[in-house]
Write a protein that holds these residues in place. Sequence first.
Motif, PDB file in Angstrom:
ATOM      1  N   GLN A  64       0.851  -1.194   0.000  1.00  0.00           N
ATOM      2  CA  GLN A  64       0.000   0.000   0.000  1.00  0.00           C
ATOM      3  C   GLN A  64       0.886   1.242   0.000  1.00  0.00           C
ATOM      4  OE1 GLN A  64      -2.678   0.493   3.343  1.00  0.00           O
ATOM      5  NE2 GLN A  64      -3.927   2.000   2.262  1.00  0.00           N
ATOM      6  N   SER A  67      -0.045   8.497   1.443  1.00  0.00           N
ATOM      7  CA  SER A  67       0.484   9.857   1.383  1.00  0.00           C
ATOM      8  C   SER A  67      -0.195  10.729   2.429  1.00  0.00           C
ATOM      9  CB  SER A  67       0.246  10.462   0.008  1.00  0.00           C
ATOM     10  OG  SER A  67       0.884   9.689  -0.963  1.00  0.00           O
ATOM     11  N   ALA A  71      -1.922  11.419   7.680  1.00  0.00           N
ATOM     12  CA  ALA A  71      -2.488  10.087   7.437  1.00  0.00           C
ATOM     13  C   ALA A  71      -1.442   9.008   7.717  1.00  0.00           C
ATOM     14  CB  ALA A  71      -3.007   9.985   6.003  1.00  0.00           C
ATOM     15  N   TYR A  75      -1.577   6.253  10.747  1.00  0.00           N
ATOM     16  CA  TYR A  75      -1.431   4.844  10.358  1.00  0.00           C
ATOM     17  C   TYR A  75      -0.358   4.168  11.202  1.00  0.00           C
ATOM     18  CZ  TYR A  75      -0.076   0.877   7.325  1.00  0.00           C
ATOM     19  OH  TYR A  75       0.239  -0.367   6.834  1.00  0.00           O
ATOM     20  N   GLU A  78      -1.554   3.486  14.627  1.00  0.00           N
ATOM     21  CA  GLU A  78      -2.494   2.373  14.731  1.00  0.00           C
ATOM     22  C   GLU A  78      -1.806   1.011  14.561  1.00  0.00           C
ATOM     23  OE1 GLU A  78      -6.558   4.747  13.324  1.00  0.00           O
ATOM     24  OE2 GLU A  78      -5.664   3.304  11.935  1.00  0.00           O
TER      25      GLU A  78
ATOM     26  N   THR B  90      -6.847  -0.510   9.292  1.00  0.00           N
ATOM     27  CA  THR B  90      -5.864   0.585   9.312  1.00  0.00           C
ATOM     28  C   THR B  90      -5.520   1.035   7.894  1.00  0.00           C
ATOM     29  OG1 THR B  90      -4.127  -1.062   9.444  1.00  0.00           O
ATOM     30  CG2 THR B  90      -4.806  -0.048  11.504  1.00  0.00           C
ATOM     31  N   ALA B  91      -5.449   0.075   6.974  1.00  0.00           N
ATOM     32  CA  ALA B  91      -5.106   0.426   5.590  1.00  0.00           C
ATOM     33  C   ALA B  91      -6.181   1.327   4.982  1.00  0.00           C
ATOM     34  CB  ALA B  91      -4.943  -0.845   4.756  1.00  0.00           C
ATOM     35  N   ASP B  92      -7.446   0.966   5.205  1.00  0.00           N
ATOM     36  CA  ASP B  92      -8.542   1.774   4.654  1.00  0.00           C
ATOM     37  C   ASP B  92      -8.637   3.138   5.344  1.00  0.00           C
ATOM     38  OD1 ASP B  92      -9.079  -0.373   3.044  1.00  0.00           O
ATOM     39  OD2 ASP B  92     -10.838  -1.059   4.165  1.00  0.00           O
ATOM     40  N   ARG B  93      -8.424   3.156   6.638  1.00  0.00           N
ATOM     41  CA  ARG B  93      -8.466   4.424   7.373  1.00  0.00           C
ATOM     42  C   ARG B  93      -7.417   5.382   6.824  1.00  0.00           C
ATOM     43  NH1 ARG B  93     -10.960   3.519  12.473  1.00  0.00           N
ATOM     44  NH2 ARG B  93      -9.618   4.861  13.716  1.00  0.00           N
ATOM     45  N   ALA B  94      -6.274   4.828   6.450  1.00  0.00           N
ATOM     46  CA  ALA B  94      -5.198   5.668   5.905  1.00  0.00           C
ATOM     47  C   ALA B  94      -5.642   6.329   4.597  1.00  0.00           C
ATOM     48  CB  ALA B  94      -3.928   4.845   5.689  1.00  0.00           C
ATOM     49  N   VAL B  95      -6.366   5.590   3.763  1.00  0.00           N
ATOM     50  CA  VAL B  95      -6.841   6.160   2.500  1.00  0.00           C
ATOM     51  C   VAL B  95      -7.831   7.299   2.762  1.00  0.00           C
ATOM     52  CG1 VAL B  95      -8.071   5.716   0.348  1.00  0.00           C
ATOM     53  CG2 VAL B  95      -6.505   3.985   1.253  1.00  0.00           C
ATOM     54  N   ARG B  97      -8.115   9.119   5.464  1.00  0.00           N
ATOM     55  CA  ARG B  97      -7.406  10.273   6.040  1.00  0.00           C
ATOM     56  C   ARG B  97      -6.583  11.009   4.975  1.00  0.00           C
ATOM     57  NH1 ARG B  97      -6.334   6.907  11.149  1.00  0.00           N
ATOM     58  NH2 ARG B  97      -7.674   7.857  12.750  1.00  0.00           N
ATOM     59  N   GLN B  98      -6.044  10.265   4.013  1.00  0.00           N
ATOM     60  CA  GLN B  98      -5.322  10.923   2.924  1.00  0.00           C
ATOM     61  C   GLN B  98      -6.274  11.823   2.129  1.00  0.00           C
ATOM     62  OE1 GLN B  98      -3.246   8.205   0.285  1.00  0.00           O
ATOM     63  NE2 GLN B  98      -2.902   9.796  -1.256  1.00  0.00           N
TER      64      GLN B  98
END
Lengths: 221, 221
Positions: A64, A67, A71, A75, A78, B90-95, B97-98
């Motif tokens: 993944q 950016s 964020a 991440y 978490e 966490t991966a989706d949350r990062a998107v 938040r980006q």
Amino acid sequence: MVMRLRSYWRSSCSWRVRIALNLKAIDYEIDPVHLVKDGGEQFSELHTKLNPENLVPVLNDNEQAISQSVAICEYLEECHPTPPLLPKSTADRAVVRQMVEIINSSIQPIQNLRVGARLKKKYDFDERQVRAWNRHWIENGFDALERLVERHGGAACFGDEVTLADAFLVPQLYNAERFDVDMDRYRLLSAIDARLGFHPAFIEARPERQPDCPEHMRSVD
Amino acid sequence: MVMRLRSYWRSSCSWRVRIALNLKAIDYEIDPVHLVKDGGEQFSELHTKLNPENLVPVLNDNEQAISQSVAICEYLEECHPTPPLLPKSTADRAVVRQMVEIINSSIQPIQNLRVGARLKKKYDFDERQVRAWNRHWIENGFDALERLVERHGGAACFGDEVTLADAFLVPQLYNAERFDVDMDRYRLLSAIDARLGFHPAFIEARPERQPDCPEHMRSVD
């Protein structure tokens, strides 16, 4: 697989993330992206695919690409909660995030490289005017941040433990000095920056320690 | 005690928080802060004490005053987790938040009222130039956001459920239209905005529904 950070040595947003990674003792490797050379490597096909905003930093983890420094730091918080870079209580976390956003949103976006470049190219600003522009927005945000640190800070921006607010402060303070902000106005921010100058996680993240720092800049403070 | 939000009807940052509060069905009351009248009520002694940055919004909850819309929304997410406005992984949350930070950090700070005011007052920009300036930065961010939504979106910016990204998108899109951004370039963002136009939480948060909206603006789209 080890994390990789697409970073530019002097980018304050990359620097924030390097500090967070170091504080959490996460193993990572740097992929340098030169923001100036050949019109900017952030516009390459590869980089555009990883981040359509054409900005650094980009964190690559488990295929993944993430950016935006906030964020990325959330991440990391978490996925790697220890040591924490946000306090425990929701009320305290809100204060730290407010400090972070003063730098991330109210200061840096208005005084960054691309805004200065546009002011010069399109509106005939000279170097002196761009520096004054930058200074204005840094002072505007630092005025507020100094007051928040007065209220909530200690050895660090929030209490005595290092938080994300400190990871965002130190690179911004470096820019403040570059643009001749009078740091006597910001005694508390300066004192925190000075203390963190001895912290290994902060030292290792400094621009002159980066693999893509030009040789002649390595000894510059 | 009921939450109170210091808000200005047309401030996009206040609007984001109103959407988040409505989505979570949190009871709150508005304390209007007029950003233009008498040099700006955000510079009053009371407001400065609550937010040394002299910006809206400010959320008052349990005697704490929280500023910066991202900090407020993360706070609401932590205190009132249902319904969630961030995905689970966490991966989706990062998107998400980006996406949020593209608007919060890369667009809005450069095209807001105070930046335009300074460009006019100090650098002799006329209204047309400020509008072109605003347009440039909105388009720059929207170009990236449209691509991210193409990759991750559905009925909403991320998948089919409403997230913070949508709460940030809708007010920014209103500004885009104010400044004549060609929204044909942003089919996906426009479609999401159109769908959310029927969502009660979004309708109630609109500027013309606010107690401090001037009478003659209430029927304006």
